[in-house]
Design a protein around this motif. Structure first.
Motif, PDB file in Angstrom:
ATOM      1  N   GLN A 502      -7.121  17.636  -4.603  1.00  0.00           N
ATOM      2  CA  GLN A 502      -8.206  18.019  -3.701  1.00  0.00           C
ATOM      3  C   GLN A 502      -8.976  16.801  -3.227  1.00  0.00           C
ATOM      4  N   LEU A 503      -9.173  15.834  -4.124  1.00  0.00           N
ATOM      5  CA  LEU A 503      -9.894  14.622  -3.747  1.00  0.00           C
ATOM      6  C   LEU A 503      -9.124  13.843  -2.692  1.00  0.00           C
ATOM      7  N   GLY A 504      -7.837  13.639  -2.930  1.00  0.00           N
ATOM      8  CA  GLY A 504      -7.028  12.913  -1.956  1.00  0.00           C
ATOM      9  C   GLY A 504      -6.994  13.613  -0.616  1.00  0.00           C
ATOM     10  N   ASP A 505      -6.843  14.941  -0.630  1.00  0.00           N
ATOM     11  CA  ASP A 505      -6.823  15.702   0.626  1.00  0.00           C
ATOM     12  C   ASP A 505      -8.139  15.553   1.376  1.00  0.00           C
ATOM     13  N   ALA A 506      -9.263  15.587   0.647  1.00  0.00           N
ATOM     14  CA  ALA A 506     -10.572  15.469   1.295  1.00  0.00           C
ATOM     15  C   ALA A 506     -10.727  14.117   1.981  1.00  0.00           C
ATOM     16  N   LEU A 507     -10.282  13.054   1.314  1.00  0.00           N
ATOM     17  CA  LEU A 507     -10.389  11.715   1.912  1.00  0.00           C
ATOM     18  C   LEU A 507      -9.493  11.583   3.141  1.00  0.00           C
ATOM     19  N   LEU A 508      -8.269  12.067   3.040  1.00  0.00           N
ATOM     20  CA  LEU A 508      -7.333  11.938   4.153  1.00  0.00           C
ATOM     21  C   LEU A 508      -7.749  12.805   5.340  1.00  0.00           C
ATOM     22  N   GLN A 509      -8.315  13.971   5.092  1.00  0.00           N
ATOM     23  CA  GLN A 509      -8.740  14.848   6.178  1.00  0.00           C
ATOM     24  C   GLN A 509     -10.011  14.346   6.849  1.00  0.00           C
ATOM     25  N   ALA A 510     -10.777  13.518   6.141  1.00  0.00           N
ATOM     26  CA  ALA A 510     -12.028  13.003   6.701  1.00  0.00           C
ATOM     27  C   ALA A 510     -11.871  11.634   7.350  1.00  0.00           C
ATOM     28  N   ARG A 511     -10.646  11.142   7.438  1.00  0.00           N
ATOM     29  CA  ARG A 511     -10.453   9.754   7.868  1.00  0.00           C
ATOM     30  C   ARG A 511     -10.799   9.504   9.322  1.00  0.00           C
ATOM     31  N   ASP A 512     -11.001  10.544  10.098  1.00  0.00           N
ATOM     32  CA  ASP A 512     -11.306  10.343  11.520  1.00  0.00           C
ATOM     33  C   ASP A 512     -12.800  10.237  11.770  1.00  0.00           C
ATOM     34  N   GLY A 513     -13.572   9.982  10.720  1.00  0.00           N
ATOM     35  CA  GLY A 513     -14.998   9.774  10.927  1.00  0.00           C
ATOM     36  C   GLY A 513     -15.882  10.854  10.376  1.00  0.00           C
ATOM     37  N   ALA A 514     -15.310  11.857   9.738  1.00  0.00           N
ATOM     38  CA  ALA A 514     -16.125  12.918   9.142  1.00  0.00           C
ATOM     39  C   ALA A 514     -16.824  12.378   7.894  1.00  0.00           C
ATOM     40  N   PRO A 515     -18.073  12.790   7.646  1.00  0.00           N
ATOM     41  CA  PRO A 515     -18.802  12.280   6.479  1.00  0.00           C
ATOM     42  C   PRO A 515     -18.444  13.031   5.205  1.00  0.00           C
ATOM     43  N   LEU A 516     -18.564  12.337   4.098  1.00  0.00           N
ATOM     44  CA  LEU A 516     -18.395  12.922   2.768  1.00  0.00           C
ATOM     45  C   LEU A 516     -19.449  12.333   1.838  1.00  0.00           C
ATOM     46  N   HIS A 517     -19.887  13.132   0.882  1.00  0.00           N
ATOM     47  CA  HIS A 517     -20.590  12.565  -0.264  1.00  0.00           C
ATOM     48  C   HIS A 517     -19.513  12.015  -1.202  1.00  0.00           C
ATOM     49  N   ILE A 518     -19.701  10.793  -1.650  1.00  0.00           N
ATOM     50  CA  ILE A 518     -18.703  10.138  -2.494  1.00  0.00           C
ATOM     51  C   ILE A 518     -19.344   9.750  -3.825  1.00  0.00           C
ATOM     52  N   ALA A 519     -18.636  10.000  -4.926  1.00  0.00           N
ATOM     53  CA  ALA A 519     -19.032   9.494  -6.243  1.00  0.00           C
ATOM     54  C   ALA A 519     -18.026   8.417  -6.633  1.00  0.00           C
ATOM     55  N   ALA A 520     -18.519   7.247  -7.002  1.00  0.00           N
ATOM     56  CA  ALA A 520     -17.607   6.126  -7.241  1.00  0.00           C
ATOM     57  C   ALA A 520     -18.236   5.078  -8.150  1.00  0.00           C
ATOM     58  N   THR A 521     -17.388   4.305  -8.796  1.00  0.00           N
ATOM     59  CA  THR A 521     -17.825   3.109  -9.502  1.00  0.00           C
ATOM     60  C   THR A 521     -17.702   1.920  -8.554  1.00  0.00           C
ATOM     61  N   VAL A 522     -18.354   0.829  -8.898  1.00  0.00           N
ATOM     62  CA  VAL A 522     -18.348  -0.374  -8.053  1.00  0.00           C
ATOM     63  C   VAL A 522     -17.829  -1.538  -8.881  1.00  0.00           C
ATOM     64  N   SER A 523     -16.816  -2.229  -8.367  1.00  0.00           N
ATOM     65  CA  SER A 523     -16.238  -3.334  -9.122  1.00  0.00           C
ATOM     66  C   SER A 523     -15.775  -4.446  -8.191  1.00  0.00           C
ATOM     67  N   ARG A 524     -15.277  -5.501  -8.797  1.00  0.00           N
ATOM     68  CA  ARG A 524     -14.820  -6.682  -8.065  1.00  0.00           C
ATOM     69  C   ARG A 524     -13.343  -6.525  -7.692  1.00  0.00           C
ATOM     70  N   ASN A 525     -13.027  -6.792  -6.440  1.00  0.00           N
ATOM     71  CA  ASN A 525     -11.642  -6.832  -5.993  1.00  0.00           C
ATOM     72  C   ASN A 525     -11.313  -8.261  -5.563  1.00  0.00           C
ATOM     73  N   SER A 526     -10.353  -8.864  -6.264  1.00  0.00           N
ATOM     74  CA  SER A 526      -9.977 -10.252  -5.959  1.00  0.00           C
ATOM     75  C   SER A 526      -8.624 -10.265  -5.291  1.00  0.00           C
ATOM     76  N   TRP A 527      -8.554 -10.880  -4.127  1.00  0.00           N
ATOM     77  CA  TRP A 527      -7.304 -10.945  -3.378  1.00  0.00           C
ATOM     78  C   TRP A 527      -7.245 -12.254  -2.599  1.00  0.00           C
ATOM     79  N   GLN A 528      -6.210 -13.036  -2.881  1.00  0.00           N
ATOM     80  CA  GLN A 528      -5.973 -14.304  -2.189  1.00  0.00           C
ATOM     81  C   GLN A 528      -7.203 -15.212  -2.251  1.00  0.00           C
ATOM     82  N   GLY A 529      -7.813 -15.274  -3.433  1.00  0.00           N
ATOM     83  CA  GLY A 529      -8.931 -16.174  -3.649  1.00  0.00           C
ATOM     84  C   GLY A 529     -10.269 -15.672  -3.149  1.00  0.00           C
TER      85      GLY A 529
END
Length: 545
Positions: A502-529
């Motif tokens: 259900q979570l994946g479907d909600a994100l994919l269906q909202a990808r055209d600009g529809a808003p969602l309330h999101i619950a998430a953690t925040v972390s560091r993403n390291s890529w190519q320095g």
């Protein structure tokens, strides 16, 4: 930190947990003084010692910790890790006989043995001294051995039941060093160098990251970053980590690779990796474990898909989930159970065929449902052939003829607590945040209160009415997206294992600009320095609802 029950007077210790401040007297553990004297006696006598460990990270690390200490003091050590398929969990008579053939004077079981009455009675019967170092739940005072240390034995009042076996083993070495020092022995190994393995096991065994366990992980990470353990360093190299080693890597990158040997390969590989000082051997084992882990991932993905289909078509409303399949590899049963628990939020047990007339299962539970106690109750009631474990995970074997009665018994034992968990299941939000506020400054502040894990969860933030952009599947079954707030802030996000949910479907269906309330953690993403903030999405809600 306050939301994790850290009082102001405890803040300094939680931010910078030290062994000096948090290590209790090892003698507070029942049986520890006897264990320390046994170890000291063996060292003084130059004894030959057999180590029997479990086939997971905790067992491998415990064997490596004790093996390194004994080798440093001149003892001859033989390690046996049982094969998951042919031997199963815990000590068994043939393996004990094989260790005895090496001329061992003392048998030590690590991360197992506390409930192995028959096997350890056999060891005593053939003249071996036996020491048990364990942490699993016990229903009695254990088998007839010379010493048994387990903070979860019924008569232990140390309050250290949250330790993993490697933590118990480390405390045994602190006590043994003290005993040897009293005997005027001066060539004692520096135990701090063993903390990398203790920290790894503490995270990988998913024990609560509170008190002494926090010190084990923080100090263990410091040791691991020094790359003094050739095996662990080789595994870090093969994993191609892009950032400094963190607790997350212990649990989700290195741990699964070590476990891969016990799941689908040679069960002793993990212990050999962590115990070796041979750089060439370390590199070879790390390569093989990395290959086995990739194979394990493929086996797991196929089996998990089949298990989910079984539940959705037959048992979606059951309070406790049971699945079985003769074609599944026994090494992935625990992973199947874990994935079912994550998806359906219910205690889950996955069984594979272990003999023509028996099934062996791995169980995973949810908070508030003690699956280890349920398995022990089933064993005492004669519903299963064997079993054991702790509150969140267990293993069991049952006969074909007992399938209906055993699963009914387990369901009835757990259903009240399981239904209560579902009824009150909540998502704890620490604060409201925006994409603009998910900055690297915040990431650095959050990293300052790591490690996160069982009992000390990673903070979760609510992102209200954020616009979802560019959502798409990535990797095997993840969903990646970009979230935007109303002030020009943009942040990358990923939802792991979300495709088809259900979570994946909600994100994919909202990808055209529809808003969602999101619950998430925040972390560091390291890529190519380059380091950037990244959200790990754990849930979503529709604003209009």
């Amino acid at each position: 930190m306050a939301g994790r029950d850290v009082r102001p007077d405890e803040a300094a210790a939680a931010l910078n947990p030290s062994l000096r401040a948090l290590m209790p007297d090892p003698s507070s553990l029942r049986g520890m003084d006897d264990a320390a004297e046994m170890l000291a006696d063996c060292v003084e006598a130059g004894a030959t010692i057999g180590l029997f460990g479990d086939y997971d990270v905790d067992g491998a690390a415990s064997c490596a910790i004790l093996g390194r200490w004994l080798h440093a003091l001149g003892c001859d050590v033989h390690i046996h890790i049982p094969d998951r398929i042919t031997e199963g969990y815990g000590p068994n008579a043939p393996a004990i006989e094989a260790l005895a053939a090496h001329g061992i004077d003392l048998l030590i079981t690590l991360d197992c043995g506390a409930t192995s009455h028959e096997a350890l009675a056999h060891a005593k019967g053939i003249g071996l001294s036996v020491l048990v170092l364990d942490h699993h739940q016990m229903r009695d005072l254990g088998p007839p051995v010379d010493a048994l240390v387990n903070p979860n034995r019924p008569d232990d009042v140390s309050g250290l039941g949250h330790l993993c076996a490697a933590g118990v083993t480390f405390m045994a070495l602190v006590a043994a060093n003290r005993s040897l020092r009293a005997r005027q022995r001066s060539d004692l190994p520096d135990l701090l160098g063993l903390l990398d393995c203790v920290g790894l096991a503490t995270v990988a065994d998913v024990v609560p990251l509170i008190g002494l366990n926090r010190a084990f992980v923080v100090q263990g990470l410091k040791m691991a970053r020094k790359a003094n353990n050739p095996g662990l360093s080789a595994l870090v190299t093969r994993a191609n980590l892009q950032t400094a080693l963190q607790a997350f890597h212990f649990g989700y990158v290195l741990g699964p690779r070590i476990n891969a040997g016990g799941r689908i390969g040679d069960a002793a590989m993990g212990a050999r990796l962590l115990a070796t000082d041979d750089l060439e051997e370390a590199a070879s084992i790390a390569d093989e474990l990395t290959t086995l882990n990739a194979q394990r991932q493929a086996l797991e993905a196929e089996a998990v898909d089949a298990a989910i289909a079984m539940i959705e078509s037959n048992e979606a409303d059951a309070p406790v989930l049971f699945v079985r399949d003769e074609t599944w590899h026994p090494g992935v049963a625990g992973l199947i159970a874990a994935r079912l628990k994550e998806r359906f939020h219910k205690p889950s047990v996955a069984f594979t065929r272990s003999s023509p007339n028996q099934w062996t299962g791995s169980a995973r539970s949810v908070p508030g449902v003690d699956i280890g106690a349920a398995v022990h109750a089933a064993l005492e009631a004669g519903q299963i052939v064997k079993g054991g474990g702790h509150a969140m995970a267990a293993g069991l074997t049952l006969a074909d003829d007992d399938w209906e009665d055993a699963t009914r018994f387990l369901t009835e034992t757990m259903q009240g607590a399981a239904q209560e968990h579902l009824a009150v299941r909540t998502l704890s939000i620490d604060a409201v945040l925006t994409a603009t506020g998910a900055s690297m400054e915040l990431v650095a502040a959050l990293e300052g209160i790591e490690p996160f894990g069982q009992g000390f969860p990673e903070p979760i933030f609510a992102f209200a009415s954020h616009v979802v952009r560019k959502a798409s599947p990535v990797g095997t079954n993840h969903v990646k997206a970009t979230l935007a707030d109303g002030a020009g802030g943009i942040v990358d996000a990923i939802a792991f294992r979300a495709v088809g949910t259900q979570l994946g479907d909600a994100l994919l269906q909202a990808r055209d600009g529809a808003p969602l309330h999101i619950a998430a953690t925040v972390s560091r993403n390291s890529w190519q320095g380059r380091d950037t903030p990244q959200l790990r999405v754990v849930d979503a809600a529709l604003p209009h609802r």
